[in-house]
Design an enzyme around this catalytic site. Structure first.
Site, PDB file in Angstrom:
ATOM      1  N   ARG A 135      63.166  41.550 -17.456  1.00 41.82           N
ATOM      2  CA  ARG A 135      62.508  42.320 -18.511  1.00 41.82           C
ATOM      3  C   ARG A 135      61.463  41.476 -19.235  1.00 41.82           C
ATOM      4  O   ARG A 135      60.446  41.994 -19.704  1.00 41.82           O
ATOM      5  CB  ARG A 135      63.529  42.826 -19.541  1.00 41.82           C
ATOM      6  CG  ARG A 135      64.399  43.943 -19.051  1.00 41.82           C
ATOM      7  CD  ARG A 135      65.292  44.511 -20.133  1.00 41.82           C
ATOM      8  NE  ARG A 135      66.247  45.412 -19.540  1.00 41.82           N
ATOM      9  CZ  ARG A 135      65.985  46.672 -19.185  1.00 41.82           C
ATOM     10  NH1 ARG A 135      64.791  47.169 -19.419  1.00 41.82           N
ATOM     11  NH2 ARG A 135      66.894  47.424 -18.616  1.00 41.82           N
TER      12      ARG A 135
ATOM     13  N   ASP B 146      58.972  53.609 -16.471  1.00 39.49           N
ATOM     14  CA  ASP B 146      60.202  53.831 -17.228  1.00 39.49           C
ATOM     15  C   ASP B 146      61.444  53.890 -16.341  1.00 39.49           C
ATOM     16  O   ASP B 146      62.379  54.620 -16.639  1.00 39.49           O
ATOM     17  CB  ASP B 146      60.056  55.134 -18.029  1.00 39.49           C
ATOM     18  CG  ASP B 146      61.164  55.324 -19.044  1.00 39.49           C
ATOM     19  OD1 ASP B 146      61.715  54.325 -19.527  1.00 39.49           O
ATOM     20  OD2 ASP B 146      61.495  56.490 -19.352  1.00 39.49           O
TER      21      ASP B 146
ATOM     22  N   LEU C 291      55.080  53.143 -29.431  1.00 39.07           N
ATOM     23  CA  LEU C 291      53.729  52.614 -29.376  1.00 39.07           C
ATOM     24  C   LEU C 291      52.805  53.634 -30.023  1.00 39.07           C
ATOM     25  O   LEU C 291      52.857  54.821 -29.708  1.00 39.07           O
ATOM     26  CB  LEU C 291      53.300  52.375 -27.923  1.00 39.07           C
ATOM     27  CG  LEU C 291      51.894  51.805 -27.751  1.00 39.07           C
ATOM     28  CD1 LEU C 291      51.858  50.326 -28.123  1.00 39.07           C
ATOM     29  CD2 LEU C 291      51.405  51.998 -26.310  1.00 39.07           C
TER      30      LEU C 291
ATOM     31  N   ILE D 294      53.842  55.819 -20.894  1.00 39.16           N
ATOM     32  CA  ILE D 294      53.321  54.495 -20.560  1.00 39.16           C
ATOM     33  C   ILE D 294      53.761  54.140 -19.145  1.00 39.16           C
ATOM     34  O   ILE D 294      54.906  54.374 -18.758  1.00 39.16           O
ATOM     35  CB  ILE D 294      53.865  53.425 -21.526  1.00 39.16           C
ATOM     36  CG1 ILE D 294      53.618  53.823 -22.980  1.00 39.16           C
ATOM     37  CG2 ILE D 294      53.229  52.061 -21.228  1.00 39.16           C
ATOM     38  CD1 ILE D 294      54.295  52.903 -23.989  1.00 39.16           C
TER      39      ILE D 294
ATOM     40  N   CYS E 218      53.794  53.150 -45.180  1.00 37.21           N
ATOM     41  CA  CYS E 218      54.299  54.468 -44.784  1.00 37.21           C
ATOM     42  C   CYS E 218      55.729  54.371 -44.251  1.00 37.21           C
ATOM     43  O   CYS E 218      56.061  53.492 -43.455  1.00 37.21           O
ATOM     44  CB  CYS E 218      53.401  55.062 -43.704  1.00 37.21           C
ATOM     45  SG  CYS E 218      53.925  56.686 -43.109  1.00 37.21           S
TER      46      CYS E 218
ATOM     47  N   CYS F  69      63.935  61.055 -40.203  1.00 34.47           N
ATOM     48  CA  CYS F  69      64.962  61.035 -39.160  1.00 34.47           C
ATOM     49  C   CYS F  69      66.268  61.611 -39.703  1.00 34.47           C
ATOM     50  O   CYS F  69      66.884  61.026 -40.602  1.00 34.47           O
ATOM     51  CB  CYS F  69      65.192  59.606 -38.665  1.00 34.47           C
ATOM     52  SG  CYS F  69      66.462  59.501 -37.378  1.00 34.47           S
TER      53      CYS F  69
ATOM     54  N   CYS G 237      70.542  58.096 -32.483  1.00 33.45           N
ATOM     55  CA  CYS G 237      69.318  58.809 -32.138  1.00 33.45           C
ATOM     56  C   CYS G 237      69.639  60.113 -31.403  1.00 33.45           C
ATOM     57  O   CYS G 237      70.436  60.133 -30.459  1.00 33.45           O
ATOM     58  CB  CYS G 237      68.442  57.908 -31.266  1.00 33.45           C
ATOM     59  SG  CYS G 237      66.905  58.674 -30.724  1.00 33.45           S
TER      60      CYS G 237
ATOM     61  N   CYS H  69      64.065  64.458 -28.995  1.00 32.90           N
ATOM     62  CA  CYS H  69      63.703  64.699 -30.394  1.00 32.90           C
ATOM     63  C   CYS H  69      62.325  64.118 -30.661  1.00 32.90           C
ATOM     64  O   CYS H  69      62.036  62.998 -30.257  1.00 32.90           O
ATOM     65  CB  CYS H  69      64.727  64.055 -31.323  1.00 32.90           C
ATOM     66  SG  CYS H  69      64.352  64.262 -33.086  1.00 32.90           S
TER      67      CYS H  69
ATOM     68  N   CYS I  81      60.345  61.961 -35.509  1.00 31.81           N
ATOM     69  CA  CYS I  81      59.665  60.775 -36.046  1.00 31.81           C
ATOM     70  C   CYS I  81      58.206  60.710 -35.614  1.00 31.81           C
ATOM     71  O   CYS I  81      57.380  60.072 -36.283  1.00 31.81           O
ATOM     72  CB  CYS I  81      60.407  59.497 -35.667  1.00 31.81           C
ATOM     73  SG  CYS I  81      60.368  59.091 -33.905  1.00 31.81           S
TER      74      CYS I  81
END
Length: 310
Positions: A59, A131, A155, A166, A189, A196, A212, A239, A242
């Site tokens: 990774r 992904d 991002l 991405i 902000c 959430c 989440c 979801c 956010c």
């Protein structure tokens, strides 16, 4: 052509293929991300996503994932929809899952880009990732100058907001890296944190996946956490809350990728039709969709959980 000319030719082709943006970075060790990843895993915030704890060195170092990698080409692909679900009382489906599974769409485009590079820029070896492998997509996109990591850990692009996928090519060409680094524009902000409903953003730039809604409705294999009952705001798969409240998404433009257009029947589903959906209808609506990942049984589990909130 020199390395800079190669870079610009690749980026122009990426835009021709329909990508929102393309950036290039040198394939090196992600030193800064190591500590953040280790802390997040140590606190168990990955939940049942055990794959996040595997292949840690890969990774952090793409050269271990694809031998000979010298550069990382990062791309963004818009999925901001043109339309929305018609019944305001219907269970809410995440925007990214409206159309064809993005893994296929994005990887096909990356393969087209790779073929172009091989033929028109320089012979090369590369692997496309979307992904589905131990690649820190957002970290590479930041290094390529495509945006910054917001307080919701997504991002964010100054030009495009955050409703995009991405992907990247790990390639054995030593390309001129992009020098543009985007500053963090979140400022004071806290809209994503405040909005959430399950308080999954436990601190700025830290999301506890276990809280989440996306994790609970997609990744969670057992029953949904009962302590979160009454907090899902009718979200049935994924979801967007956010992102919906993020001021930078005022800049998001509707995509023009036909594969991401939803079946009209999906947008027309009423609350009642969602709740009484049979497996045949599920298969018709989500035959090519990312929703297939949760299977019919998983979607029914999610719907049952929402019903129990009423």
């Amino acid at each position: 052509m020199d390395k800079r000319e190669q870079r610009e030719k690749i980026k122009r082709k990426a835009l021709e293929l329909g990508f929102l943006a393309c950036g290039i970075s040198a394939a090196t060790y992600l030193t800064g991300e190591k500590d953040r990843l280790e802390r997040w895993l140590a606190e168990g915030m990955n939940g049942e996503m055990e794959y996040m704890a595997r292949n840690r060195e890969k990774r952090l170092d793409p050269r271990l994932l694809h031998e000979g990698t010298k550069s990382v080409i990062s791309v963004l692909l818009n999925y901001s929809p043109k339309e929305k679900q018609l019944d305001p009382q219907a269970p809410v489906l995440s925007k990214y899952a409206y159309g064809t599974d993005y893994h296929f769409v994005l990887k096909d485009k990356l393969k087209e880009l790779l073929a172009f590079i091989h033929e028109a820029v320089a012979p090369c070896n590369a692997r496309a990732f979307v992904d589905s492998a131990p690649v820190l997509d957002k970290a590479w996109a930041v290094r390529a100058g495509l945006g910054w990591i917001g307080k919701n850990t997504n991002l964010i692009s100054v030009e495009h907001g955050s409703f995009f996928f991405i992907g990247e090519l790990l390639i054995d060409l030593e390309l001129e890296p992009d020098e543009r680094m985007v500053s963090n524009h979140c400022g004071n902000c806290t809209r994503c944190i405040d909005a959430c409903p399950t308080k999954a953003i436990v601190a700025p730039y830290v999301v506890d996946a276990r809280r989440c809604i996306s994790y609970q409705t997609i990744e969670q294999r057992g029953e949904i956490d009962e302590s979160l009952k009454g907090q899902f705001n009718d979200r049935v798969f994924g979801c967007d809350i956010c992102q919906d409240v993020c001021p930078w998404n005022l800049k998001a433009e509707p995509h023009d990728e036909a594969a991401f257009d939803p079946p009209p029947r999906l947008m027309e589903l009423t609350r009642q039709e969602w709740q009484t959906m049979d497996e045949a209808l599920f298969s018709r609506l989500f035959r090519k969709s990312a929703v297939k990942r949760t299977k019919y049984s998983g979607l029914m589990r999610n719907l049952k959980f929402l019903e129990s909130e009423d």
